[in-house]
Design an enzyme around this catalytic site. Structure first.
Site, PDB file in Angstrom:
ATOM      1  N   ARG A  30       0.832  -1.194   0.000  1.00 41.36           N
ATOM      2  CA  ARG A  30       0.000   0.000   0.000  1.00 41.36           C
ATOM      3  C   ARG A  30       0.876   1.257   0.000  1.00 41.36           C
ATOM      4  O   ARG A  30       0.532   2.279  -0.599  1.00 41.36           O
ATOM      5  CB  ARG A  30      -0.927   0.028   1.217  1.00 41.36           C
ATOM      6  CG  ARG A  30      -1.942   1.175   1.147  1.00 41.36           C
ATOM      7  CD  ARG A  30      -2.887   1.197   2.350  1.00 41.36           C
ATOM      8  NE  ARG A  30      -2.168   1.512   3.577  1.00 41.36           N
ATOM      9  CZ  ARG A  30      -2.041   0.703   4.629  1.00 41.36           C
ATOM     10  NH1 ARG A  30      -2.602  -0.506   4.596  1.00 41.36           N
ATOM     11  NH2 ARG A  30      -1.375   1.060   5.698  1.00 41.36           N
TER      12      ARG A  30
ATOM     13  N   TYR B   4     -15.096  19.209 -14.541  1.00 40.12           N
ATOM     14  CA  TYR B   4     -15.609  17.850 -14.600  1.00 40.12           C
ATOM     15  C   TYR B   4     -16.683  17.650 -13.534  1.00 40.12           C
ATOM     16  O   TYR B   4     -16.510  18.036 -12.369  1.00 40.12           O
ATOM     17  CB  TYR B   4     -14.455  16.873 -14.411  1.00 40.12           C
ATOM     18  CG  TYR B   4     -14.873  15.442 -14.215  1.00 40.12           C
ATOM     19  CD1 TYR B   4     -15.759  14.821 -15.090  1.00 40.12           C
ATOM     20  CD2 TYR B   4     -14.380  14.695 -13.147  1.00 40.12           C
ATOM     21  CE1 TYR B   4     -16.144  13.502 -14.908  1.00 40.12           C
ATOM     22  CE2 TYR B   4     -14.747  13.375 -12.959  1.00 40.12           C
ATOM     23  CZ  TYR B   4     -15.641  12.788 -13.838  1.00 40.12           C
ATOM     24  OH  TYR B   4     -16.020  11.488 -13.646  1.00 40.12           O
TER      25      TYR B   4
ATOM     26  N   ASP C 225      -5.687  20.805 -13.209  1.00 35.67           N
ATOM     27  CA  ASP C 225      -6.059  19.516 -13.797  1.00 35.67           C
ATOM     28  C   ASP C 225      -5.612  19.549 -15.259  1.00 35.67           C
ATOM     29  O   ASP C 225      -6.156  20.286 -16.073  1.00 35.67           O
ATOM     30  CB  ASP C 225      -7.572  19.321 -13.692  1.00 35.67           C
ATOM     31  CG  ASP C 225      -8.028  17.945 -14.169  1.00 35.67           C
ATOM     32  OD1 ASP C 225      -7.320  17.344 -14.996  1.00 35.67           O
ATOM     33  OD2 ASP C 225      -9.101  17.496 -13.739  1.00 35.67           O
TER      34      ASP C 225
ATOM     35  N   LYS D  38      -7.143   8.528 -18.834  1.00 34.73           N
ATOM     36  CA  LYS D  38      -7.378   9.139 -20.132  1.00 34.73           C
ATOM     37  C   LYS D  38      -6.139   9.045 -21.020  1.00 34.73           C
ATOM     38  O   LYS D  38      -5.726   7.954 -21.382  1.00 34.73           O
ATOM     39  CB  LYS D  38      -7.857  10.582 -19.945  1.00 34.73           C
ATOM     40  CG  LYS D  38      -8.950  10.751 -18.871  1.00 34.73           C
ATOM     41  CD  LYS D  38     -10.163   9.868 -19.089  1.00 34.73           C
ATOM     42  CE  LYS D  38     -11.380  10.255 -18.258  1.00 34.73           C
ATOM     43  NZ  LYS D  38     -11.283  10.069 -16.815  1.00 34.73           N
TER      44      LYS D  38
END
Length: 385
Positions: free
Chosen positions: A52, A104, A176, A201
């Site tokens: 992790r 978004y 972003d 993306k």
């Protein structure tokens, strides 16, 4: 191969953060499919204790993304929303964020439906003129949040201009960079504090993985983000890390084709009699086109447009009539997609706010892929009727 920022973008995309596996000479970074690591003595290990916190496949990916963003640090998360979640957790109750009003829908939903409950206040502002930001800054403002180009209206925001405000007021500036990708734009070079990506993306590029990433040059912020990632656990697995690492190797050639196809499709749509407003930053009459030209190396493959009459039924008909463009959410993959923001990616934004920012019922968004441009244009022509 050892790389540095003296190497070109394509060389770094293929080699940064990676070297042949020392045990076998494998040229591809191995998928370290393990949850834990053997320690020599309690607390004494080779930098890896539990997956992790760190995984070698993920570390190679983080170093590669950081190199492409000209950043000192990179960090990967299980999704773009996981990355944004970690960034907002840098704040405290009572802190305020000024965000662009065209962003978004998932970001808007997280800000208003999750973090607002914990006392963080969000203001959504049209940042076409960066001076508008100053009107909303007060002694509780801690962060400015920018998308450029924005989702879905392709608005261009002056990163240098916003950075000047952030630096003068000692605020964090988050950009972003998902729509542009590091191939077209590097916000840290323009004064941003943190860059965030939905690596799902363009970075991954093949619609087969979900991931997020942050990049920064600030040591303290990186330490805090890494602590949050390890403590809260929104980290990607090694297979996903491998897939994005593989995707990065062709980022430069893919995005170049996205740009070429995007230009061809935008020029076709601009002259079509059924198109009302067309949003693509490569046109000289696009608002803030000169800024886009100064801070980007190309205009990308994302396009949105409204139909004359603003008919929801006609938008649905067209979106369901394409044969090469697939009707689906997401973007940035090699295949072309068409979507209806008002009912898909931005459905969580109230209708009044959507329409105020320009997200009308007939607005359609295209993610132009890397197929043959003539086929894409022919498909849109038959769908428009």
């Amino acid at each position: 191969m050892s790389t540095s920022n003296d190497h070109g973008f394509g060389t770094r995309a293929i080699h940064a953060g990676q070297s042949p596996d020392p045990s076998t000479g494998a040229i591809m970074t191995p998928i370290y499919q393990t949850s834990t690591y053997v320690q020599e003595l309690p607390g004494k290990h080779k930098g890896y204790a539990y997956a992790r916190g760190k995984n070698p496949t993920r570390v190679a990916l983080e170093q590669c993304i950081a190199s492409l963003e000209n950043a000192k640090h990179g960090l990967c998360f299980s999704s773009g929303q996981g990355a944004e979640d970690a960034i907002i957790k840098l704040l405290r109750p009572g802190d305020e964020v000024i965000a662009t009003d065209d962003l978004y829908g998932g970001s808007y939903r997280m800000f208003t439906k999750v973090f607002a409950h914990y006392g963080i206040v969000f203001h959504f502002v049209n940042m076409h003129d960066v001076n508008e930001i100053n009107k909303h800054i007060n002694d509780k403002t801690r962060m400015l949040w920018v998308e450029t180009p924005t989702n879905p209206l392709m608005k261009i925001i002056d990163i240098r201009g916003v950075a000047a405000i952030a630096q003068a007021k000692k605020l964090m500036l988050v950009v972003d960079n998902t729509f542009a990708s590091p191939y077209l734009q590097n916000p840290l070079d323009l004064g941003a504090t943190i860059v965030v990506h939905s690596a799902t993306k363009y970075l991954g590029g093949h619609s087969d993985v979900v991931m997020g990433a942050t990049c920064t040059n600030d040591d303290k912020i990186q330490e805090e983000l890494a602590f949050i990632a390890n403590s809260c656990g929104a980290v990607p697995g090694p297979m996903d890390s491998f897939l994005v690492l593989r995707g990065l190797k062709t980022l430069h050639v893919r995005v170049q084709r996205h740009c070429e196809n995007g230009k061809a499709v935008a020029e076709f749509l601009k002259s079509h009699p059924k198109i009302d407003k067309l949003h693509w930053p490569g046109f000289p009459d696009h608002p803030n086109h000169a800024i886009a030209k100064s801070q980007m190396r190309g205009f990308g493959g994302m396009i949105s447009f409204t139909l004359k009459g603003d008919s929801l039924e006609e938008a649905f008909r067209m979106a369901s009539s394409t044969k090469v463009f697939s009707l689906a959410e997401s973007l940035g993959g090699v295949e072309s997609l068409i979507g209806h923001p008002a009912t898909m990616t931005h459905a969580s934004i109230p209708k009044e706010m959507r329409e105020k920012s320009g997200v009308l019922d007939s607005l359609l968004r295209l993610s132009v892929g890397i197929e043959d441009a003539n086929d894409l244009i022919a498909d849109l022509r038959q769908a428009l009727g």
